[in-house]
Design a protein around this motif. Sequence first.
Motif, PDB file in Angstrom:
ATOM      1  N   SER A  69      44.656  39.922  46.149  1.00 25.58           N
ATOM      2  CA  SER A  69      43.663  38.990  45.614  1.00 25.58           C
ATOM      3  C   SER A  69      44.421  37.755  45.163  1.00 25.58           C
ATOM      4  O   SER A  69      45.634  37.817  44.928  1.00 25.58           O
ATOM      5  CB  SER A  69      42.893  39.603  44.439  1.00 25.58           C
ATOM      6  OG  SER A  69      43.752  39.779  43.314  1.00 25.58           O
ATOM      7  N   THR A  70      43.732  36.639  45.004  1.00 26.35           N
ATOM      8  CA  THR A  70      44.463  35.442  44.556  1.00 26.35           C
ATOM      9  C   THR A  70      44.966  35.594  43.120  1.00 26.35           C
ATOM     10  O   THR A  70      46.103  35.196  42.836  1.00 26.35           O
ATOM     11  CB  THR A  70      43.620  34.169  44.744  1.00 26.35           C
ATOM     12  OG1 THR A  70      42.299  34.354  44.209  1.00 26.35           O
ATOM     13  CG2 THR A  70      43.512  33.814  46.224  1.00 26.35           C
ATOM     14  N   ALA A 191      41.221  38.300  50.511  1.00 23.26           N
ATOM     15  CA  ALA A 191      41.638  37.754  49.223  1.00 23.26           C
ATOM     16  C   ALA A 191      41.299  36.280  49.117  1.00 23.26           C
ATOM     17  O   ALA A 191      40.793  35.814  48.081  1.00 23.26           O
ATOM     18  CB  ALA A 191      43.144  37.969  49.036  1.00 23.26           C
ATOM     19  N   ARG A 194      37.445  35.698  48.865  1.00 19.83           N
ATOM     20  CA  ARG A 194      36.842  36.096  47.600  1.00 19.83           C
ATOM     21  C   ARG A 194      37.278  35.238  46.420  1.00 19.83           C
ATOM     22  O   ARG A 194      36.819  35.445  45.298  1.00 19.83           O
ATOM     23  CB  ARG A 194      37.186  37.565  47.313  1.00 19.83           C
ATOM     24  CG  ARG A 194      36.494  38.534  48.261  1.00 19.83           C
ATOM     25  CD  ARG A 194      36.885  39.975  47.964  1.00 19.83           C
ATOM     26  NE  ARG A 194      36.139  40.918  48.794  1.00 19.83           N
ATOM     27  CZ  ARG A 194      36.328  42.232  48.798  1.00 19.83           C
ATOM     28  NH1 ARG A 194      37.247  42.770  47.999  1.00 19.83           N
ATOM     29  NH2 ARG A 194      35.616  43.010  49.582  1.00 19.83           N
ATOM     30  N   HIS A 195      38.145  34.285  46.669  1.00 22.70           N
ATOM     31  CA  HIS A 195      38.626  33.416  45.588  1.00 22.70           C
ATOM     32  C   HIS A 195      37.476  32.618  44.979  1.00 22.70           C
ATOM     33  O   HIS A 195      36.681  32.008  45.693  1.00 22.70           O
ATOM     34  CB  HIS A 195      39.678  32.449  46.149  1.00 22.70           C
ATOM     35  CG  HIS A 195      40.135  31.422  45.171  1.00 22.70           C
ATOM     36  ND1 HIS A 195      40.997  31.702  44.131  1.00 22.70           N
ATOM     37  CD2 HIS A 195      39.850  30.094  45.068  1.00 22.70           C
ATOM     38  CE1 HIS A 195      41.229  30.613  43.444  1.00 22.70           C
ATOM     39  NE2 HIS A 195      40.542  29.615  43.978  1.00 22.70           N
TER      40      HIS A 195
END
Length: 268
Positions: A69-70, A191, A194-195
């Motif tokens: 993820s970010t 990732a 979804r940021h």
Amino acid sequence: MPFAEAADGAALHYLMYGSGEPLVLIAGQSNDHHWWDPVRADFAAHFTTLVLDHRGTGGSDRPDTDTYSTPGFARDVLAVLDHAGIDRAHVYGTSMGGRIAQWLAADHPDRVGRLVLGCTSPGGPHAVERGPEVWEALIQADPDAVRRALLTFMYTPGWQAEQERARPGREFHTLGDATMPAYARRRHLRASARHDAWDALTRIKAPTLIVHGTDDVFNPTANAPLIAARVPDARTLLVPGARHAYFEEFADVATPPVLEFLAQAPLP
């Protein structure tokens, strides 16, 4: 080769060059530290310059787990800084690297000096998404066609042709790490997709410069003013005629003002 250990035990490969105040360069989605090869020396001439391989790329571990993820990538950067003994650094992130840098600056303000966000997006429902023609080009079944499309999104045709004439078969480092397993590519894509740092951007305290090419359709230029309106006192630099990889093709235009911005005040 130095390796840091992430919170989940993943090994994170990084390299350091030059001397001076520390600067972290954060690469884009599905890319390793080679993303910065064409311009790294320009920064290392002035700063202790750290580049790293995201999990899933390069020499770092490639876990097939839900750890991409970010915000998670930002925590990986912190693990690298800790291992390198760096308490506070300037940060320059481009593309997904800019998304990662947003979380780093918002959630860990004591670790970030000056911040540069290049060709990036706030993500979420407020962002300006790439058009359907871009997505269609990226999901073609022919990998060579996808590569050609990526090159067109990254560079102007004239510059690309000039480079290939001068160095036939030259490698472009912005097209992704070819050694990545398919699952890692999917996890990187998820990732990035979804940021959403829209609310977090208002918490950024670091002096911030936003850089974007005016002809970027891969990550539309309209995202630059959106970020600038959210980050307190942010400045914006638009690079005329540049596409997504402005930092490479237009290095002679983009790098000097970035260096000047980073050098304006010493780290506290």
